[in-house]
Motif scaffolding. Structure first.
Motif, PDB file in Angstrom:
ATOM      1  N   GLN A  98       0.840  -1.188   0.000  1.00  0.00           N
ATOM      2  CA  GLN A  98       0.000   0.000   0.000  1.00  0.00           C
ATOM      3  C   GLN A  98       0.883   1.249   0.000  1.00  0.00           C
ATOM      4  OE1 GLN A  98      -3.271  -0.236   2.897  1.00  0.00           O
ATOM      5  NE2 GLN A  98      -2.889  -2.438   3.004  1.00  0.00           N
ATOM      6  N   PRO A  99       0.497   2.261  -0.773  1.00  0.00           N
ATOM      7  CA  PRO A  99       1.313   3.488  -0.831  1.00  0.00           C
ATOM      8  C   PRO A  99       1.232   4.274   0.473  1.00  0.00           C
ATOM      9  CG  PRO A  99      -0.721   3.771  -2.046  1.00  0.00           C
ATOM     10  CD  PRO A  99      -0.683   2.334  -1.624  1.00  0.00           C
ATOM     11  N   ASP A 100       2.193   5.149   0.705  1.00  0.00           N
ATOM     12  CA  ASP A 100       2.227   5.990   1.904  1.00  0.00           C
ATOM     13  C   ASP A 100       0.962   6.818   2.064  1.00  0.00           C
ATOM     14  OD1 ASP A 100       4.697   5.129   2.637  1.00  0.00           O
ATOM     15  OD2 ASP A 100       5.770   6.929   2.041  1.00  0.00           O
ATOM     16  N   TRP A 101       0.295   7.136   0.969  1.00  0.00           N
ATOM     17  CA  TRP A 101      -0.901   7.971   1.012  1.00  0.00           C
ATOM     18  C   TRP A 101      -2.180   7.160   1.188  1.00  0.00           C
ATOM     19  CZ3 TRP A 101      -3.829   6.547  -3.130  1.00  0.00           C
ATOM     20  CH2 TRP A 101      -3.160   6.058  -4.266  1.00  0.00           C
ATOM     21  N   GLY A 102      -2.038   5.846   1.360  1.00  0.00           N
ATOM     22  CA  GLY A 102      -3.205   5.000   1.585  1.00  0.00           C
ATOM     23  C   GLY A 102      -3.777   5.193   2.980  1.00  0.00           C
ATOM     24  N   GLY A 147       0.263  16.436   3.818  1.00  0.00           N
ATOM     25  CA  GLY A 147      -0.242  15.381   4.680  1.00  0.00           C
ATOM     26  C   GLY A 147      -1.439  14.696   4.054  1.00  0.00           C
ATOM     27  N   ASN A 148      -1.785  14.562   4.257  1.00  0.00           N
ATOM     28  CA  ASN A 148      -2.831  14.049   3.338  1.00  0.00           C
ATOM     29  C   ASN A 148      -3.700  14.825   2.431  1.00  0.00           C
ATOM     30  OD1 ASN A 148      -4.122  11.291   4.751  1.00  0.00           O
ATOM     31  ND2 ASN A 148      -5.250  11.903   3.015  1.00  0.00           N
ATOM     32  N   TYR A 195       3.092   0.258  10.688  1.00  0.00           N
ATOM     33  CA  TYR A 195       3.495   1.062   9.545  1.00  0.00           C
ATOM     34  C   TYR A 195       4.919   1.596   9.675  1.00  0.00           C
ATOM     35  CZ  TYR A 195      -1.514   1.009   8.677  1.00  0.00           C
ATOM     36  OH  TYR A 195      -2.802   0.622   8.459  1.00  0.00           O
ATOM     37  N   LYS A 196       5.603   1.244  10.743  1.00  0.00           N
ATOM     38  CA  LYS A 196       6.968   1.721  10.940  1.00  0.00           C
ATOM     39  C   LYS A 196       7.839   1.269   9.769  1.00  0.00           C
ATOM     40  CE  LYS A 196      10.626   1.914  14.316  1.00  0.00           C
ATOM     41  NZ  LYS A 196      11.080   1.515  15.624  1.00  0.00           N
ATOM     42  N   ASN A 197       8.604   2.183   9.260  1.00  0.00           N
ATOM     43  CA  ASN A 197       9.496   1.931   8.113  1.00  0.00           C
ATOM     44  C   ASN A 197       8.741   1.542   6.846  1.00  0.00           C
ATOM     45  OD1 ASN A 197      11.795   2.445   9.678  1.00  0.00           O
ATOM     46  ND2 ASN A 197      11.751   0.349  10.452  1.00  0.00           N
ATOM     47  N   HIS A 198       7.469   1.916   6.776  1.00  0.00           N
ATOM     48  CA  HIS A 198       6.695   1.629   5.569  1.00  0.00           C
ATOM     49  C   HIS A 198       7.337   2.321   4.381  1.00  0.00           C
ATOM     50  CE1 HIS A 198       3.366   2.122   2.683  1.00  0.00           C
ATOM     51  NE2 HIS A 198       3.045   0.924   3.101  1.00  0.00           N
ATOM     52  N   ILE A 258      -3.563   8.871   7.009  1.00  0.00           N
ATOM     53  CA  ILE A 258      -2.886   8.071   5.985  1.00  0.00           C
ATOM     54  C   ILE A 258      -1.700   7.333   6.597  1.00  0.00           C
ATOM     55  CG2 ILE A 258      -3.649   9.521   4.074  1.00  0.00           C
ATOM     56  CD1 ILE A 258      -0.825  10.788   4.113  1.00  0.00           C
ATOM     57  N   ILE A 259      -1.227   6.338   5.890  1.00  0.00           N
ATOM     58  CA  ILE A 259      -0.140   5.487   6.374  1.00  0.00           C
ATOM     59  C   ILE A 259       1.091   6.312   6.740  1.00  0.00           C
ATOM     60  CG2 ILE A 259       1.505   3.695   5.673  1.00  0.00           C
ATOM     61  CD1 ILE A 259      -0.867   2.413   4.093  1.00  0.00           C
ATOM     62  N   ARG A 260       1.468   7.256   5.920  1.00  0.00           N
ATOM     63  CA  ARG A 260       2.660   8.056   6.175  1.00  0.00           C
ATOM     64  C   ARG A 260       2.602   8.768   7.521  1.00  0.00           C
ATOM     65  NH1 ARG A 260       3.359  13.464   3.007  1.00  0.00           N
ATOM     66  NH2 ARG A 260       1.779  13.953   4.558  1.00  0.00           N
ATOM     67  N   ASP A 261       1.408   9.198   7.924  1.00  0.00           N
ATOM     68  CA  ASP A 261       1.250   9.973   9.149  1.00  0.00           C
ATOM     69  C   ASP A 261       0.854   9.135  10.360  1.00  0.00           C
ATOM     70  OD1 ASP A 261       1.827  12.113   7.533  1.00  0.00           O
ATOM     71  OD2 ASP A 261      -0.269  12.703   7.273  1.00  0.00           O
ATOM     72  N   SER A 262       0.759   7.827  10.191  1.00  0.00           N
ATOM     73  CA  SER A 262       0.313   6.963  11.277  1.00  0.00           C
ATOM     74  C   SER A 262       1.417   6.723  12.298  1.00  0.00           C
ATOM     75  CB  SER A 262      -0.135   5.611  10.720  1.00  0.00           C
ATOM     76  OG  SER A 262      -0.480   4.753  11.778  1.00  0.00           O
TER      77      SER A 262
END
Length: 175
Positions: A35-39, A152-153, A132-135, A123-127
């Motif tokens: 899944q992309p970081d923006w998912g 950010g999203n 999601y660590k090191n996603h 989103i995943i990037r901001d979780s």
């Protein structure tokens, strides 16, 4: 001799069926790393994201967008220029785990129209969730072709039946 060949054929068939079953089970499992970081957060598995703001989809396993253009559904690693101002990090995404959701686009467009211009989805990037660590190793692999500003999203294949209530944490919707 014929019995031996027949028994061997049955054995090979059974082993082939078991291997095929194992592959299917794996493909229905966790795909957080794909899944992309923006998912949206909260989903261990996502086949597609529906994006109500642009009435388009993202095919997670294929890493491609699916959008309607000139009376056909187009699959591409980039969105077309008409979506140049769309920010995938801010736009709302609905997880859909049913094959070829664009075939039923009218259903999804109607069901999720109320989420147009809705920009509070995590989103995943901001979780902060450890899963999601090191996603994506800190890289965005969304293939945005320069149009991303860097801000950010729907699921019933045995991964949970939440009837449109996300994962119970208010992060999104599944169909």
């Amino acid at each position: 001799m014929k019995k031996l060949i027949f028994t061997a054929a049955i054995l090979v068939s059974c082993l082939s069926f078991k291997a095929a079953t194992a592959q299917v089970s794996f493909s229905l499992g966790i795909n957080i790393g794909s899944q992309p970081d923006w998912g949206p957060t909260g989903y261990d598995h996502a086949d597609y994201y529906y994006m109500p703001d642009i009435d388009a989809y993202y095919d997670v396993p294929a890493h491609q967008y699916v959008y309607y253009n000139n009376n056909v559904w187009v699959h591409s690693v980039n969105l077309p220029p008409r979506y140049a101002n769309y920010d995938v990090y801010r736009g709302y995404k609905v997880v859909i785990n049913k094959p070829t959701p664009w075939v039923h686009n009218t259903v999804y467009r109607t069901r999720y129209a109320k989420y147009k211009n809705y920009h509070t989805q995590t989103i995943i990037r901001d979780s902060k969730d450890v899963k999601y660590k090191n996603h994506w190793n800190g890289h965005d692999n969304g293939n945005h072709n320069g149009w991303n500003k860097g801000h950010g999203n729907d699921n019933d294949r045995g991964h949970g039946h939440d009837n449109g209530h996300g994962n119970g944490h208010g992060h999104g919707h599944r169909d």
